[in-house]
Motif scaffolding. Structure first.
Motif, PDB file in Angstrom:
ATOM      1  N   ASN A  11       0.926  -1.214   0.162  1.00 48.64           N
ATOM      2  CA  ASN A  11      -0.005   0.020   0.091  1.00 48.64           C
ATOM      3  C   ASN A  11       0.900   1.297   0.087  1.00 48.64           C
ATOM      4  O   ASN A  11       0.830   1.925   1.134  1.00 48.64           O
ATOM      5  CB  ASN A  11      -1.117  -0.083   1.252  1.00 48.64           C
ATOM      6  N   ALA A  12       1.750   1.279  -1.078  1.00 54.02           N
ATOM      7  CA  ALA A  12       2.802   2.371  -1.088  1.00 54.02           C
ATOM      8  C   ALA A  12       2.307   3.967  -1.096  1.00 54.02           C
ATOM      9  O   ALA A  12       1.549   4.273  -1.947  1.00 54.02           O
ATOM     10  CB  ALA A  12       3.651   2.162  -2.363  1.00 54.02           C
ATOM     11  N   PRO A  13       2.756   4.600  -0.068  1.00 54.82           N
ATOM     12  CA  PRO A  13       2.535   5.947   0.087  1.00 54.82           C
ATOM     13  C   PRO A  13       3.450   6.629  -0.839  1.00 54.82           C
ATOM     14  O   PRO A  13       4.739   6.347  -0.819  1.00 54.82           O
ATOM     15  CB  PRO A  13       2.515   6.216   1.451  1.00 54.82           C
ATOM     16  N   CYS A  14       3.113   7.789  -1.592  1.00 53.96           N
ATOM     17  CA  CYS A  14       3.910   8.546  -2.240  1.00 53.96           C
ATOM     18  C   CYS A  14       3.720  10.359  -1.610  1.00 53.96           C
ATOM     19  O   CYS A  14       2.705  10.634  -1.976  1.00 53.96           O
ATOM     20  CB  CYS A  14       3.786   8.793  -3.733  1.00 53.96           C
ATOM     21  N   VAL A  15       4.633  10.487  -0.750  1.00 55.69           N
ATOM     22  CA  VAL A  15       4.471  11.828  -0.101  1.00 55.69           C
ATOM     23  C   VAL A  15       5.183  12.850  -0.826  1.00 55.69           C
ATOM     24  O   VAL A  15       6.346  12.744  -1.223  1.00 55.69           O
ATOM     25  CB  VAL A  15       5.283  11.557   1.225  1.00 55.69           C
ATOM     26  N   ILE A  16       4.214  14.044  -1.007  1.00 56.09           N
ATOM     27  CA  ILE A  16       4.691  15.110  -1.855  1.00 56.09           C
ATOM     28  C   ILE A  16       4.694  16.359  -0.721  1.00 56.09           C
ATOM     29  O   ILE A  16       3.950  16.972  -0.211  1.00 56.09           O
ATOM     30  CB  ILE A  16       3.796  15.562  -3.000  1.00 56.09           C
ATOM     31  N   LEU A  17       6.044  16.697  -0.358  1.00 56.20           N
ATOM     32  CA  LEU A  17       6.296  17.468   0.694  1.00 56.20           C
ATOM     33  C   LEU A  17       5.900  18.948   0.186  1.00 56.20           C
ATOM     34  O   LEU A  17       6.005  19.233  -0.944  1.00 56.20           O
ATOM     35  CB  LEU A  17       7.599  17.499   1.276  1.00 56.20           C
ATOM     36  N   ASP A  18       6.063  20.126   0.912  1.00 57.41           N
ATOM     37  CA  ASP A  18       5.595  21.339   0.637  1.00 57.41           C
ATOM     38  C   ASP A  18       6.464  21.998  -0.467  1.00 57.41           C
ATOM     39  O   ASP A  18       6.300  23.053  -1.169  1.00 57.41           O
ATOM     40  CB  ASP A  18       5.233  22.259   1.813  1.00 57.41           C
ATOM     41  N   ASP A  19       8.023  21.480  -0.635  1.00 54.73           N
ATOM     42  CA  ASP A  19       9.052  22.172  -1.164  1.00 54.73           C
ATOM     43  C   ASP A  19       9.258  21.039  -2.409  1.00 54.73           C
ATOM     44  O   ASP A  19      10.377  21.299  -3.372  1.00 54.73           O
ATOM     45  CB  ASP A  19      10.389  22.212  -0.448  1.00 54.73           C
ATOM     46  N   ALA A  20       8.247  20.105  -2.801  1.00 52.19           N
ATOM     47  CA  ALA A  20       8.564  19.493  -3.988  1.00 52.19           C
ATOM     48  C   ALA A  20       8.621  20.328  -5.259  1.00 52.19           C
ATOM     49  O   ALA A  20       7.923  21.037  -5.445  1.00 52.19           O
ATOM     50  CB  ALA A  20       7.509  18.296  -3.866  1.00 52.19           C
ATOM     51  N   ASP A  21       9.606  19.703  -6.182  1.00 47.75           N
ATOM     52  CA  ASP A  21       9.383  20.113  -7.726  1.00 47.75           C
ATOM     53  C   ASP A  21       8.093  19.546  -8.099  1.00 47.75           C
ATOM     54  O   ASP A  21       8.147  18.094  -8.420  1.00 47.75           O
ATOM     55  CB  ASP A  21      10.772  19.590  -8.285  1.00 47.75           C
ATOM     56  N   LEU A  22       6.973  20.262  -8.476  1.00 43.47           N
ATOM     57  CA  LEU A  22       5.992  19.524  -8.955  1.00 43.47           C
ATOM     58  C   LEU A  22       5.711  18.897 -10.390  1.00 43.47           C
ATOM     59  O   LEU A  22       5.033  17.996 -10.208  1.00 43.47           O
ATOM     60  CB  LEU A  22       4.600  20.575  -8.839  1.00 43.47           C
ATOM     61  N   ASP A  23       6.475  19.338 -10.928  1.00 38.90           N
ATOM     62  CA  ASP A  23       6.703  18.785 -12.580  1.00 38.90           C
ATOM     63  C   ASP A  23       7.219  17.550 -12.334  1.00 38.90           C
ATOM     64  O   ASP A  23       6.604  16.274 -12.940  1.00 38.90           O
ATOM     65  CB  ASP A  23       7.784  19.634 -13.427  1.00 38.90           C
ATOM     66  N   GLN A  24       8.445  17.390 -11.462  1.00 39.18           N
ATOM     67  CA  GLN A  24       8.837  16.211 -11.474  1.00 39.18           C
ATOM     68  C   GLN A  24       7.803  15.145 -10.532  1.00 39.18           C
ATOM     69  O   GLN A  24       7.802  14.023 -10.977  1.00 39.18           O
ATOM     70  CB  GLN A  24      10.148  16.094 -10.791  1.00 39.18           C
ATOM     71  N   ALA A  25       7.419  15.542  -9.471  1.00 40.97           N
ATOM     72  CA  ALA A  25       6.549  14.838  -8.631  1.00 40.97           C
ATOM     73  C   ALA A  25       5.159  14.150  -9.603  1.00 40.97           C
ATOM     74  O   ALA A  25       4.957  12.962  -9.293  1.00 40.97           O
ATOM     75  CB  ALA A  25       6.125  15.598  -7.460  1.00 40.97           C
ATOM     76  N   VAL A  26       4.598  15.185 -10.473  1.00 43.54           N
ATOM     77  CA  VAL A  26       3.534  14.759 -10.990  1.00 43.54           C
ATOM     78  C   VAL A  26       3.796  13.460 -11.993  1.00 43.54           C
ATOM     79  O   VAL A  26       3.135  12.711 -12.289  1.00 43.54           O
ATOM     80  CB  VAL A  26       2.875  15.944 -11.556  1.00 43.54           C
ATOM     81  N   ARG A  27       4.972  13.784 -12.829  1.00 44.68           N
ATOM     82  CA  ARG A  27       5.257  12.660 -13.844  1.00 44.68           C
ATOM     83  C   ARG A  27       5.643  11.369 -13.336  1.00 44.68           C
ATOM     84  O   ARG A  27       5.237  10.299 -13.436  1.00 44.68           O
ATOM     85  CB  ARG A  27       6.312  13.313 -14.399  1.00 44.68           C
ATOM     86  N   ALA A  28       6.436  11.340 -12.182  1.00 44.69           N
ATOM     87  CA  ALA A  28       6.767  10.417 -11.344  1.00 44.69           C
ATOM     88  C   ALA A  28       5.466   9.453 -10.874  1.00 44.69           C
ATOM     89  O   ALA A  28       5.517   8.366 -10.772  1.00 44.69           O
ATOM     90  CB  ALA A  28       7.964  10.589 -10.302  1.00 44.69           C
ATOM     91  N   THR A  29       4.712  10.334 -10.426  1.00 46.05           N
ATOM     92  CA  THR A  29       3.587   9.704  -9.510  1.00 46.05           C
ATOM     93  C   THR A  29       2.568   9.298 -10.567  1.00 46.05           C
ATOM     94  O   THR A  29       2.060   8.175 -10.211  1.00 46.05           O
ATOM     95  CB  THR A  29       2.863  10.741  -8.542  1.00 46.05           C
ATOM     96  N   VAL A  30       2.492   9.894 -11.736  1.00 52.99           N
ATOM     97  CA  VAL A  30       1.634   9.241 -12.579  1.00 52.99           C
ATOM     98  C   VAL A  30       2.080   7.890 -13.083  1.00 52.99           C
ATOM     99  O   VAL A  30       1.475   6.884 -13.147  1.00 52.99           O
ATOM    100  CB  VAL A  30       1.225  10.224 -14.002  1.00 52.99           C
ATOM    101  N   ILE A  31       3.297   7.800 -13.209  1.00 54.43           N
ATOM    102  CA  ILE A  31       3.937   6.477 -13.647  1.00 54.43           C
ATOM    103  C   ILE A  31       3.864   5.418 -12.556  1.00 54.43           C
ATOM    104  O   ILE A  31       3.450   4.457 -12.659  1.00 54.43           O
ATOM    105  CB  ILE A  31       5.499   6.515 -14.012  1.00 54.43           C
ATOM    106  N   GLY A  32       4.080   6.119 -11.297  1.00 55.37           N
ATOM    107  CA  GLY A  32       4.016   4.953 -10.013  1.00 55.37           C
ATOM    108  C   GLY A  32       2.636   4.656  -9.732  1.00 55.37           C
ATOM    109  O   GLY A  32       2.416   3.513  -9.197  1.00 55.37           O
ATOM    110  N   ARG A  33       1.559   5.096 -10.308  1.00 57.92           N
ATOM    111  CA  ARG A  33       0.135   4.715 -10.014  1.00 57.92           C
ATOM    112  C   ARG A  33      -0.013   3.844 -11.238  1.00 57.92           C
ATOM    113  O   ARG A  33      -0.919   2.921 -11.006  1.00 57.92           O
ATOM    114  CB  ARG A  33      -0.765   5.871  -9.721  1.00 57.92           C
ATOM    115  N   PHE A  34      -0.027   4.348 -12.463  1.00 58.91           N
ATOM    116  CA  PHE A  34      -0.621   3.628 -13.474  1.00 58.91           C
ATOM    117  C   PHE A  34       0.242   2.890 -14.615  1.00 58.91           C
ATOM    118  O   PHE A  34      -0.576   2.116 -15.406  1.00 58.91           O
ATOM    119  CB  PHE A  34      -1.283   5.099 -14.462  1.00 58.91           C
TER     120      PHE A  34
END
Length: 502
Positions: free
Chosen positions: A274-297
């Motif tokens: 049940n893997a959590p992906c935590v996006i902290l308040d200083d994250a690079d959103l471009d990087q976080a979004v693309r990686a999280t889409v891969i990580g989920r789908f």
């Protein structure tokens, strides 16, 4: 006894043409029908096409497979390291030569997209090369001893026969990451692949090793009904270890069988996540979004390491959601044979019904659906939910499908608490521009793996892959799998007579 490695092809394959003959069992170096009397229809989850009809095994077939493995293993364990390494290197060469054939099978049998099938092929190739080094990495030890005239040695040797039960989601890799190390270290293997992927999960691997010249009996593949050979596979007295990858429920059952049979055996269990992906308040959103889409789908979310919960700091939550949804909207879904398709079919109707139930429960429990759609055959469009709370079913259970729950956290401490609020502990991820902040956060996550500024679906042939809590026991990869699949034998040698007290 000298182990002879075959150098010429046998009748069940052609060294130049595609492999054929996927209609039965591979036992003691022979391709033959199973004796159960039933047929398993292996189908393409997208088109419904029948890929093979396999005559299934019964308990007698299983017993023959284990007996053959036990007989062949003795000489294999005594073979030189170079002999075993040569088979592994030749197998890697065949996997490379048959790249297109293997990728095609992964796409057709497991519903993988081209990108996922290529990734799986790379994993299979990599773990084979890594295993080729194992015969020369089986080291014993001489231990210091505070006693004159006496020596303390530790010898390392193969376990014997290893039973491997593998799942359907990364079928060839999740079989081969146990099969390759086991064989390289001098063990024999009986492999039971998932019924949805009997070819890529088992028979295709057997073809590769047959062509590579692996002596008969060292790898056996049995395919049969669960009610016939399921429990018998783990209860059998011959295997010394059962390597299982799959659900926590089934893994718990296999663990119980392993200690309740006539001989207590070891287990290596890689279970649910049940893997959590935590996006902290200083994250690079471009990087976080693309990686999280891969990580989920990736692979329709049908991966134990898939990002199951996306936990976003409240300060950036809305912006992250907008970008995430916009990116998911660009994903094409449909026929996985098309190279531009990102999501293909889920593996079967049972899984599809489970996903639809999770979607319904998310709506009923108050989550807001931002993206979705009706299934097209077994293709389920990507679904995105916000307003998800950690106690909701969609957050607590493993979403083995294309469903993305997004949770809002009020600061880093709450994000960590939410990440750890689960019975599972396999993979995880955290995004932050401050890498050391990410490392410190990662160290507090209750998981076997945490990836800083990368998605949760990460694996290498050299890392200690495995979980905590209800996500399993043991570690795969590198030196860790060497220890899992071998045993230590402590031997002392007295060189001078001892003085005993009586």
């Amino acid at each position: 006894m000298t182990v002879k490695v075959a150098t010429t092809p046998r009748s069940s394959y052609s060294s130049t043409g595609r492999y054929t003959g996927f209609d039965g069992q591979y036992i003691n170096g022979t391709w033959r029908p199973g004796r159960h009397g039933s047929i398993l229809a292996d189908t393409d989850p997208y088109s419904g096409e029948t890929l093979a009809e396999i005559q299934q095994a019964n308990k007698d077939d299983l017993d023959e497979a284990y007996s053959s493995a036990a007989s062949a293993q003795i000489a294999w364990a005594a073979a030189t390291p170079m002999t075993r390494a040569a088979v592994m290197f030749r197998s890697a060469q065949i996997i490379e030569e048959r790249h297109d054939e293997i990728v095609d099978w992964i796409i057709r049998e497991s519903g993988s997209t081209k990108a996922k099938a290529e990734l799986e092929w790379q994993f299979v190739y990599s773990v084979t090369l890594e295993a080729a080094s194992f015969p020369h990495r089986m080291r014993g030890d001489i231990l210091p001893l505070d006693e004159a005239g006496k020596e303390s040695r530790v010898y390392r040797s193969p376990l014997g026969v290893i039973g491997v039960i593998s799942p359907w989601n990364f079928p060839m890799y999740l079989s081969h990451r146990s099969v390759a190390p086991a064989l390289a270290l001098g063990n024999a293997v009986v492999l039971k692949p998932a019924e949805d992927t009997p070819i890529t999960g088992g028979l295709l691997i057997a073809k590769v090793y047959e062509e590579a010249g692996l002596p008969p009996g060292l790898l056996n593949v049995v395919i049969g009904p669960i009610e016939e050979i399921g429990d018998a596979f783990s209860l059998h007295p011959i295997p010394r270890l059962i390597s299982f990858t799959g659900s926590t429920r089934v893994g718990r059952h296999i663990g119980q069988l392993a200690i309740s049979g006539p001989r207590i055996k070891r287990v290596a269990l890689e279970l649910g996540g049940n893997a959590p992906c935590v996006i902290l308040d200083d994250a690079d959103l471009d990087q976080a979004v693309r990686a999280t889409v891969i990580g989920r789908f990736l692979h329709q979310g049908q991966i134990c390491m898939s990002t199951n919960r996306i936990i976003v700091d409240a300060k950036i939550h809305d912006e992250f959601v907008d970008r995430f949804v916009a990116h998911v909207k660009t994903l094409k879904y449909g026929d996985p044979k098309n190279s531009d398709v990102s999501l293909g079919p889920v593996i079967n109707q049972k899984q599809l019904k489970a996903h639809l139930a999770h979607i319904a429960s998310a709506r009923a429990e108050g989550a807001t659906q931002l993206l979705g759609g009706d299934p097209q055959g077994q293709v389920l469009p990507p679904h995105v939910f916000v307003g998800v709370r950690n106690e909701m079913t969609v957050a607590r259970e493993e979403m083995f499908g294309p469903i993305a729950p997004i949770l809002k956290a009020n600061g880093e401490a709450e994000a960590l608490r939410m990440a750890n609020d689960t019975e599972f502990g396999l993979s995880s991820a955290v995004f932050t521009r401050d890498r050391e902040r990410g490392v410190q956060f990662a160290l507090k996550v209750e998981a076997g793996m945490t990836h800083v500024n990368d998605h949760s679906v990460d694996d290498t042939s050299t890392g200690p892959f495995g979980g905590e809590k209800n996500s399993g026991l043991g570690r795969f990869g590198g030196d860790w799998i060497i220890h899992e699949f071998t045993r230590e034998h402590w031997i002392t040698v007295r060189h001078e007579p001892a003085v005993y007290p009586f």
